[in-house]
Structures are given as structure tokens and as C-alpha cells.
Design a protein around this motif. Structure first.
Motif, PDB file in Angstrom:
ATOM      1  N   ARG A 241       0.021  -5.137   2.953  1.00 39.97           N
ATOM      2  CA  ARG A 241       0.200  -4.747   1.659  1.00 39.97           C
ATOM      3  C   ARG A 241      -0.394  -2.994   1.854  1.00 39.97           C
ATOM      4  NH1 ARG A 241      -1.904  -9.170  -2.535  1.00 39.97           N
ATOM      5  NH2 ARG A 241      -0.325 -10.762  -1.925  1.00 39.97           N
ATOM      6  N   VAL A 242       0.090  -2.481   2.575  1.00 39.71           N
ATOM      7  CA  VAL A 242      -0.489  -1.037   3.169  1.00 39.71           C
ATOM      8  C   VAL A 242       0.304  -0.069   2.420  1.00 39.71           C
ATOM      9  CG1 VAL A 242      -0.830   0.646   4.742  1.00 39.71           C
ATOM     10  CG2 VAL A 242      -1.536  -1.645   5.348  1.00 39.71           C
ATOM     11  N   SER A 243      -0.279   0.898   1.477  1.00 43.62           N
ATOM     12  CA  SER A 243       0.315   1.839   0.889  1.00 43.62           C
ATOM     13  C   SER A 243      -0.646   2.852   0.793  1.00 43.62           C
ATOM     14  CB  SER A 243       0.649   1.299  -0.608  1.00 43.62           C
ATOM     15  OG  SER A 243       1.341   2.474  -1.308  1.00 43.62           O
ATOM     16  N   PRO A 244      -0.888   3.807   2.002  1.00 49.63           N
ATOM     17  CA  PRO A 244      -1.608   4.846   2.177  1.00 49.63           C
ATOM     18  C   PRO A 244      -1.909   5.489   1.023  1.00 49.63           C
ATOM     19  CG  PRO A 244      -0.457   4.643   4.266  1.00 49.63           C
ATOM     20  CD  PRO A 244       0.104   3.604   3.148  1.00 49.63           C
ATOM     21  N   PRO A 245      -3.222   5.986   0.548  1.00 50.10           N
ATOM     22  CA  PRO A 245      -4.457   5.832   1.287  1.00 50.10           C
ATOM     23  C   PRO A 245      -4.813   4.483   0.911  1.00 50.10           C
ATOM     24  CG  PRO A 245      -4.764   7.159  -0.697  1.00 50.10           C
ATOM     25  CD  PRO A 245      -3.391   6.743  -0.857  1.00 50.10           C
ATOM     26  N   VAL A 246      -4.379   3.582   0.385  1.00 50.61           N
ATOM     27  CA  VAL A 246      -5.026   2.023   0.077  1.00 50.61           C
ATOM     28  C   VAL A 246      -4.550   1.244   1.413  1.00 50.61           C
ATOM     29  CG1 VAL A 246      -5.273   0.176  -1.506  1.00 50.61           C
ATOM     30  CG2 VAL A 246      -5.218   2.613  -2.307  1.00 50.61           C
ATOM     31  N   TYR A 247      -5.296   0.504   1.731  1.00 48.61           N
ATOM     32  CA  TYR A 247      -4.948  -0.594   2.993  1.00 48.61           C
ATOM     33  C   TYR A 247      -5.548  -1.972   2.532  1.00 48.61           C
ATOM     34  CZ  TYR A 247      -4.332   3.700   5.621  1.00 48.61           C
ATOM     35  OH  TYR A 247      -3.531   4.843   6.113  1.00 48.61           O
ATOM     36  N   VAL A 248      -4.574  -2.802   2.526  1.00 51.12           N
ATOM     37  CA  VAL A 248      -4.760  -4.232   2.020  1.00 51.12           C
ATOM     38  C   VAL A 248      -3.981  -5.057   2.863  1.00 51.12           C
ATOM     39  CG1 VAL A 248      -4.864  -5.869  -0.172  1.00 51.12           C
ATOM     40  CG2 VAL A 248      -5.225  -3.340  -0.457  1.00 51.12           C
ATOM     41  N   TYR A 249      -4.882  -6.050   3.165  1.00 47.07           N
ATOM     42  CA  TYR A 249      -4.075  -7.241   4.033  1.00 47.07           C
ATOM     43  C   TYR A 249      -4.508  -8.541   3.147  1.00 47.07           C
ATOM     44  CZ  TYR A 249      -2.890  -3.938   7.787  1.00 47.07           C
ATOM     45  OH  TYR A 249      -2.694  -2.807   8.616  1.00 47.07           O
ATOM     46  N   GLN A 340      -8.836 -11.973   2.239  1.00 43.95           N
ATOM     47  CA  GLN A 340      -8.396 -10.459   1.717  1.00 43.95           C
ATOM     48  C   GLN A 340      -9.224  -9.420   2.458  1.00 43.95           C
ATOM     49  OE1 GLN A 340      -9.053 -10.295  -2.391  1.00 43.95           O
ATOM     50  NE2 GLN A 340      -7.569 -11.876  -2.758  1.00 43.95           N
ATOM     51  N   ILE A 341      -8.349  -8.426   3.252  1.00 39.04           N
ATOM     52  CA  ILE A 341      -9.205  -7.223   3.766  1.00 39.04           C
ATOM     53  C   ILE A 341      -8.794  -5.870   3.189  1.00 39.04           C
ATOM     54  CG2 ILE A 341      -9.323  -6.100   5.923  1.00 39.04           C
ATOM     55  CD1 ILE A 341      -8.127  -8.843   7.300  1.00 39.04           C
ATOM     56  N   HIS A 342      -9.731  -5.093   2.692  1.00 40.61           N
ATOM     57  CA  HIS A 342      -9.407  -4.139   1.879  1.00 40.61           C
ATOM     58  C   HIS A 342     -10.363  -2.725   2.348  1.00 40.61           C
ATOM     59  CE1 HIS A 342      -9.388  -1.482  -1.777  1.00 40.61           C
ATOM     60  NE2 HIS A 342      -8.357  -2.138  -1.987  1.00 40.61           N
ATOM     61  N   TYR A 343      -9.612  -1.748   2.562  1.00 40.64           N
ATOM     62  CA  TYR A 343     -10.322  -0.466   3.075  1.00 40.64           C
ATOM     63  C   TYR A 343      -9.394   0.781   2.681  1.00 40.64           C
ATOM     64  CZ  TYR A 343      -7.363  -0.444   7.274  1.00 40.64           C
ATOM     65  OH  TYR A 343      -6.295  -0.795   8.127  1.00 40.64           O
ATOM     66  N   GLY A 344      -9.944   2.005   2.777  1.00 43.10           N
ATOM     67  CA  GLY A 344      -9.295   3.098   2.390  1.00 43.10           C
ATOM     68  C   GLY A 344      -9.776   3.643   0.963  1.00 43.10           C
ATOM     69  N   GLU A 345      -8.948   3.917   0.216  1.00 45.26           N
ATOM     70  CA  GLU A 345      -9.082   4.756  -0.995  1.00 45.26           C
ATOM     71  C   GLU A 345      -9.652   3.680  -2.273  1.00 45.26           C
ATOM     72  OE1 GLU A 345      -6.735   6.611  -4.544  1.00 45.26           O
ATOM     73  OE2 GLU A 345      -6.917   8.206  -2.806  1.00 45.26           O
ATOM     74  N   GLY A 346     -10.924   3.805  -2.798  1.00 46.02           N
ATOM     75  CA  GLY A 346     -11.314   2.799  -3.587  1.00 46.02           C
ATOM     76  C   GLY A 346     -10.407   2.944  -4.968  1.00 46.02           C
ATOM     77  N   LEU A 414     -11.383 -18.289 -16.728  1.00 50.76           N
ATOM     78  CA  LEU A 414     -12.166 -18.308 -18.262  1.00 50.76           C
ATOM     79  C   LEU A 414     -12.748 -16.881 -18.479  1.00 50.76           C
ATOM     80  CD1 LEU A 414     -13.675 -21.975 -17.966  1.00 50.76           C
ATOM     81  CD2 LEU A 414     -11.208 -21.414 -18.909  1.00 50.76           C
ATOM     82  N   VAL A 415     -12.738 -16.077 -17.714  1.00 51.35           N
ATOM     83  CA  VAL A 415     -13.325 -14.748 -18.065  1.00 51.35           C
ATOM     84  C   VAL A 415     -12.680 -13.820 -17.461  1.00 51.35           C
ATOM     85  CG1 VAL A 415     -14.762 -15.120 -15.878  1.00 51.35           C
ATOM     86  CG2 VAL A 415     -15.706 -13.693 -17.721  1.00 51.35           C
ATOM     87  N   ARG A 416     -12.634 -12.590 -18.217  1.00 54.68           N
ATOM     88  CA  ARG A 416     -11.814 -11.059 -17.390  1.00 54.68           C
ATOM     89  C   ARG A 416     -13.080 -10.762 -16.728  1.00 54.68           C
ATOM     90  NH1 ARG A 416      -7.298 -10.078 -19.704  1.00 54.68           N
ATOM     91  NH2 ARG A 416      -7.150  -7.852 -18.853  1.00 54.68           N
ATOM     92  N   HIS A 417     -12.319 -10.274 -15.337  1.00 55.90           N
ATOM     93  CA  HIS A 417     -13.165  -9.435 -14.440  1.00 55.90           C
ATOM     94  C   HIS A 417     -12.375  -8.604 -13.881  1.00 55.90           C
ATOM     95  CE1 HIS A 417     -11.107 -13.063 -12.976  1.00 55.90           C
ATOM     96  NE2 HIS A 417     -10.929 -12.443 -11.640  1.00 55.90           N
ATOM     97  N   ALA A 418     -12.951  -7.715 -12.871  1.00 58.47           N
ATOM     98  CA  ALA A 418     -12.254  -6.628 -12.119  1.00 58.47           C
ATOM     99  C   ALA A 418     -13.254  -6.593 -10.745  1.00 58.47           C
ATOM    100  CB  ALA A 418     -12.053  -5.566 -12.790  1.00 58.47           C
ATOM    101  N   PRO A 419     -12.585  -6.601  -9.688  1.00 57.10           N
ATOM    102  CA  PRO A 419     -13.262  -6.163  -8.598  1.00 57.10           C
ATOM    103  C   PRO A 419     -13.266  -4.625  -8.542  1.00 57.10           C
ATOM    104  CG  PRO A 419     -10.962  -6.530  -8.005  1.00 57.10           C
ATOM    105  CD  PRO A 419     -11.158  -6.706  -9.334  1.00 57.10           C
ATOM    106  N   GLU A 420     -14.445  -3.947  -7.753  1.00 58.34           N
ATOM    107  CA  GLU A 420     -14.508  -2.665  -7.704  1.00 58.34           C
ATOM    108  C   GLU A 420     -14.664  -2.229  -5.994  1.00 58.34           C
ATOM    109  OE1 GLU A 420     -17.356   1.320  -8.615  1.00 58.34           O
ATOM    110  OE2 GLU A 420     -17.760  -0.744  -9.732  1.00 58.34           O
ATOM    111  N   PHE A 421     -13.983  -1.581  -5.502  1.00 60.52           N
ATOM    112  CA  PHE A 421     -14.193  -1.002  -4.220  1.00 60.52           C
ATOM    113  C   PHE A 421     -14.187   0.597  -4.007  1.00 60.52           C
ATOM    114  CE2 PHE A 421     -11.160  -4.851  -4.419  1.00 60.52           C
ATOM    115  CZ  PHE A 421     -11.591  -5.426  -3.664  1.00 60.52           C
ATOM    116  N   ARG A 422     -15.369   0.658  -3.312  1.00 58.07           N
ATOM    117  CA  ARG A 422     -15.264   2.219  -3.040  1.00 58.07           C
ATOM    118  C   ARG A 422     -14.616   2.582  -1.637  1.00 58.07           C
ATOM    119  NH1 ARG A 422     -19.226   3.136   1.245  1.00 58.07           N
ATOM    120  NH2 ARG A 422     -20.037   1.221   2.090  1.00 58.07           N
ATOM    121  N   THR A 423     -14.387   3.722  -1.813  1.00 60.57           N
ATOM    122  CA  THR A 423     -13.731   4.367  -0.192  1.00 60.57           C
ATOM    123  C   THR A 423     -14.355   3.977   0.833  1.00 60.57           C
ATOM    124  OG1 THR A 423     -12.748   6.079  -1.899  1.00 60.57           O
ATOM    125  CG2 THR A 423     -12.673   6.542   0.405  1.00 60.57           C
ATOM    126  N   THR A 424     -13.833   3.478   1.804  1.00 62.24           N
ATOM    127  CA  THR A 424     -14.319   3.209   2.989  1.00 62.24           C
ATOM    128  C   THR A 424     -13.333   3.479   4.269  1.00 62.24           C
ATOM    129  OG1 THR A 424     -13.386   1.048   3.127  1.00 62.24           O
ATOM    130  CG2 THR A 424     -15.588   1.378   1.966  1.00 62.24           C
TER     131      THR A 424
END
Length: 488
Positions: A241-249, A340-346, A414-424
Motif C-alpha cells: 500500500r505504498v503511496s510515497p512518502p508513506v510506505y505501508v505493507y 503490518q509494516i509502516h514507515y515513511g511520513e507520520g 468497543l472503543v474509539r482509538h487511533a494509532p500514531e506513527f512518527r516519521t521514520t
């Protein structure tokens, strides 16, 4: 001992949050008819708005990452604090002595009365009692003043200072150091043994723990979790699911004993079809098999309580408790894996806009999340930890860091939540595994058709109370290796 945001039980392994960690995906616009969403949420996409921008202590517009160092609490010098504490203890001792003196005087008065000589000293005893009583009142008054000076006043000053710090951060879009904070820097207790409230006041439990170093090291020997960046596109069954500058697999696998495929639902909300889901690596499957095995008594107990709460025995019809009990009986809990693998822009802009906020589908009623590489944060909104601001009650936002080896178990449906990723960079990438309930489209459709408000209430109560008491265990490397030996 495992620790986590759970009820009154203890955890006998190194245990502990659970959201699905899906990045910025399709977030909910609201539950349907009093129930959770009927499609899986994919935190990787940001396809819908959340419940508003987070009330985090961080800057609201993704601005400068300059950090404001924590300020020391007010309340006098260290020397003065020591002196106040000594004075407090001296006065408390004086109060105890006065109580003893009054007791002795009373005993002496009783003796004189019994011997017929009380008339001679009665007046003096009364005067002495009055004198001691006045001194006790003075001691109590001074103790109250010392307590106010050494405890309450510094606490109020520290809270006011933190308010000013966060006001400044908001004004200049500064980034504050992360900690377990509520809105506007209000520090929240770890609260590891409680049942919180999520969406529509549904009860849920958060359990946190950590893998031991040997087990984490063995995980990182697996190719998928340690391969070079240029080989990711060649890993079988790993979607890009790569869409530079975000890289997700992301790859979807099962964690059952068989090495073959298992026909089940694709949790990707952009697909959602049933397909022949491939097996995860042998060691990965062995870990989740070992987790189910060492905690068999807990989940068998959960299944039994769900059966008791179900109306199926009297009506013969399905309900939420009955269907969930069937999934557990088949061993499908923690058997649907998303790697899930995540890097690039946060993803801070999505956190601010609300696009990263969501609740999961029914497969996350039991959700075990494990971080293998990198650093990320989990934001959750919990009604139980509410704070009053301006006379208006609002849910608190809890932020919990996730580092390599950290894992959590919860009901992120049962709970609203969100992940946070920094730029890496790729070397700092986040690698996480989310284990949920394995089911097909027909099975989850039957679950949704059978649920009622009363049945849903019973199910969430049984689920939260069971997890709150559970002494969950993280399997050892030896226990995982034993399961590995049984795999073909």
C-alpha cells in the motif's frame, strides 16, 4: 507478572493495550442502531472522519517538534519541605501524647470516685482536661495548615503550571514529550485493574504486557520481520500500500495448526471477501497456539459464562453471546493475523483531523496486538476517565506508547482509538501483528442478524468482567517451541 488495564486479577506472565493499530483507515461515522460498525476498520487509510480532533497535549497543526521540558512542581524549597514534614510529625506525636494523658487522667478520676476522694481533685481534673483539650485543638489546627502547605498547595500549583505549559504548546504548535496524559496534560493513573467505558458506554478492558527478550529475539529471526526493504515486494501474500512518502505493507494470515489455507473473511475493508487465507510462518503460528494453550482455562471459562448468559438454551435462537462462544469453542480467537509494516511520513495530520480515529469490527472483540519493531502510540477515548472542563463533561484521551516486545489485549470493537506513527526510515519501521477472531462472511452476518440490545449488553458485560479477573500468561520461548514441534 503480567500487568495491564484490567480488572482485579493479576497477570502471571509479563503481560499487558488493544487496538488494531490500523493506520488512518476507514474510521467510523457512528455505530448503527446502537451497535458497533458492520465493516472492519482499516487504520491504514483515513477513509472517513473520526469523532473530532484528538484532545491530546500535542500541537494541533503538526507544527514544530520542539519539546517543552517538564516543569518542576511548585511548593517551596527542599529544605523547607523537610522542615514542614518534621514539624508535622512532631505535632502528630504531641497529639498522641495528649490522648494518652487524657486517658490517664480519666482513669485516675474513676479511681478517686471509687475510693470516695474525688471531691478534692475534681475541679483540678476538669481544668486539666480543658487545658489539654485546648492544646489538642491547636495541634490539629497546625497539622491541617502543614498538610495544606506541604501537599495541597503544591499540587494545585503544579496543576496550574501544567495548564499554562499546554496552553503555550497549543498556541505555538509545540510538541510535548509523550506520557499517559488525559486532556490538556491531566495525568491519568495507569489504572491497570479497571473496566473502562468506550463507545456508547460499552465496558471494555485493556491488558498490557511485554515479551521476554529471548522470545522477541526469536520473532525477529523470521524473514518477514527482518528482511531488507527491497525484498518486501517479493514476500508472498504481502499487499503493498505504498503511496510515497508513506510506505505501508500488510499481510493477512491464519494462526491455526494447519499449514494449508483456511477459507475466511479478508479483514481489509476495501475487499472484505472470503478467500483462502494462507498460514503464517510456523513460529508465528506456534506463538498464538501457545498463547491459546497456556490461557485455555480463561477462555474456556469465558465461553461457559457466555453460554450461561445466552438465551439460546431457552429460545433455540442465536444471540451475540452464543455466536461468540462458538467462535471460542472452535479455537478461532487470535487466529486471524494482520502483519503490518509502516514507515515513511507520520500520520499526525490524520490524528488532528480525526481521520485516524475508528472502532473495529466484531473480529476485534478479542484483539491481541504485538509490536515487534519501531515505536508507535495508541490513543483511546474512554468515558470512564472523564475530566470536567468549563463545567462540561468530556471523555478523556489516553495515550500509551508501544515499543518492541509490547503487547496488549482488549476489545477494540468497543472503543474509539487511533494509532500514531512518527516519521521514520526503513531501519526505524514499525512492525506489528494484530491477532483477531477468525470467521467467514456468513458467520459474521449471522452474528449481526442475531444480536439485540439486551444480548449485546450481556455479551460485553461477560467479556469485560472475565478479562478483568483473568490471570493471563504470555507463553515462554520453551512453550512456543513445544507447539512448534507439533506443527507439520
Amino acid at each position: 507478572m503480567m500487568y495491564g488495564r484490567v480488572g482485579y486479577g493479576e497477570l502471571s506472565g509479563p503481560m499487558g493495550s488493544a487496538h488494531d493499530g490500523r493506520r488512518g483507515g476507514s474510521s467510523l461515522s457512528g455505530p448503527l442502531d446502537g451497535f458497533p460498525p458492520t465493516t472492519e476498520e482499516d487504520g491504514l487509510r483515513g477513509r472517513g472522519g473520526g469523532a473530532g480532533a484528538m484532545a491530546s497535549a500535542s500541537g494541533r497543526h503538526g507544527g514544530s517538534s520542539r519539546a517543552i521540558p517538564p516543569a518542576a512542581p511548585a511548593g517551596g524549597t527542599k529544605g523547607n519541605a523537610k522542615g514542614n514534614r518534621r514539624s508535622f510529625h512532631r505535632r502528630r506525636l504531641a497529639l498522641k501524647v495528649a490522648v494518652v494523658v487524657l486517658t490517664v487522667i480519666s482513669a485516675f478520676a474513676v479511681y478517686l470516685s471509687l475510693t470516695g476522694r474525688s471531691g478534692v481533685v475534681e475541679e483540678k481534673v476538669d481544668r486539666l482536661k480543658q487545658s489539654v483539650g485546648r492544646k489538642m485543638d491547636k495541634v490539629k489546627s497546625r497539622m491541617d495548615r502543614v498538610k495544606k502547605t506541604t501537599v495541597e498547595r503544591p499540587r494545585r500549583a503544579a496543576k496550574a503550571l501544567m495548564e499554562r505549559v499546554h496552553d503555550t504548546a497549543d498556541r505555538y504548535h509545540l510538541h510535548l514529550p509523550a506520557s499517559d496524559q488525559g486532556e490538556r496534560g491531566e495525568l491519568l493513573e495507569t489504572n491497570v485493574r479497571s473496566i473502562d467505558e468506550g463507545l456508547q458506554s460499552w465496558p471494555f478492558v485493556m491488558i498490557k504486557s511485554k515479551l521476554d527478550d529471548n522470545l522477541l529475539s526469536r520473532f525477529l529471526d523470521e524473514h518477514l520481520y527482518s528482511c531488507e526493504e527491497d525484498t518486501l515486494s517479493h514476500v508472498p501474500d504481502l499487499d503493498s500500500r505504498v503511496s510515497p512518502p508513506v510506505y505501508v505493507y500488510e499481510g493477512h494470515y491464519h494462526a491455526l495448526a494447519t499449514g494449508g489455507t483456511v477459507y475466511s473473511k479478508n479483514p481489509d475493508p476495501t475487499k472484505g471477501n472470503d478467500f483462502d487465507k494462507p498460514a503464517a510462518s510456523r513460529f508465528t503460528r506456534a506463538f498464538y497456539m501457545a498463547f491459546r494453550e497456556v490461557n485455555r482455562e480463561i477462555f474456556d471459562g469465558l465461553r461457559e459464562e457466555l453460554v450461561k448468559a445466552s438465551s439460546h438454551g431457552t429460545t433455540g435462537t442465536d444471540d451475540a453471546c452464543h455466536v461468540l462462544a462458538q467462535w471460542i469453542e472452535r479455537g478461532n480467537h487470535f487466529a486471524d493475523l494482520s502483519v503490518q509494516i509502516h514507515y515513511g511520513e507520520g500520520n499526525r495530520p490524520k490524528l488532528v483531523s480525526g481521520a485516524a480515529w475508528h472502532a473495529d469490527a466484531e473480529n476485534s472483540l478479542l484483539h491481541l496486538a504485538l509490536t515487534l519493531r519501531g515505536e508507535r502510540k495508541l490513543h483511546t477515548r474512554r468515558n470512564r476517565l472523564a475530566s470536567v472542563r468549563g463545567g462540561k463533561l468530556s471523555p478523556a484521551e489516553v495515550v500509551e506508547g508501544q515499543s518492541p516486545g509490547d503487547l496488549y489485549l482488549t476489545s477494540s470493537t468497543l472503543v474509539r482509538h487511533a494509532p500514531e506513527f512518527r516519521t521514520t526510515t526503513y531501519e526505524e519501521r514499525v512492525v506489528a501483528i494484530h491477532a483477531r477472531i477468525l470467521y467467514t462472511n456468513d458467520e459474521v452476518r449471522r452474528f449481526r442478524e442475531s444480536r439485540t440490545p439486551e444480548g449485546w449488553r450481556k455479551m460485553t458485560e461477560v467479556l469485560s468482567k472475565t478479562l478483568a479477573r483473568a490471570k493471563l500468561v504470555v507463553p515462554s520461548l520453551h512453550q512456543v517451541d513445544r507447539q512448534l514441534a507439533r506443527l507439520l
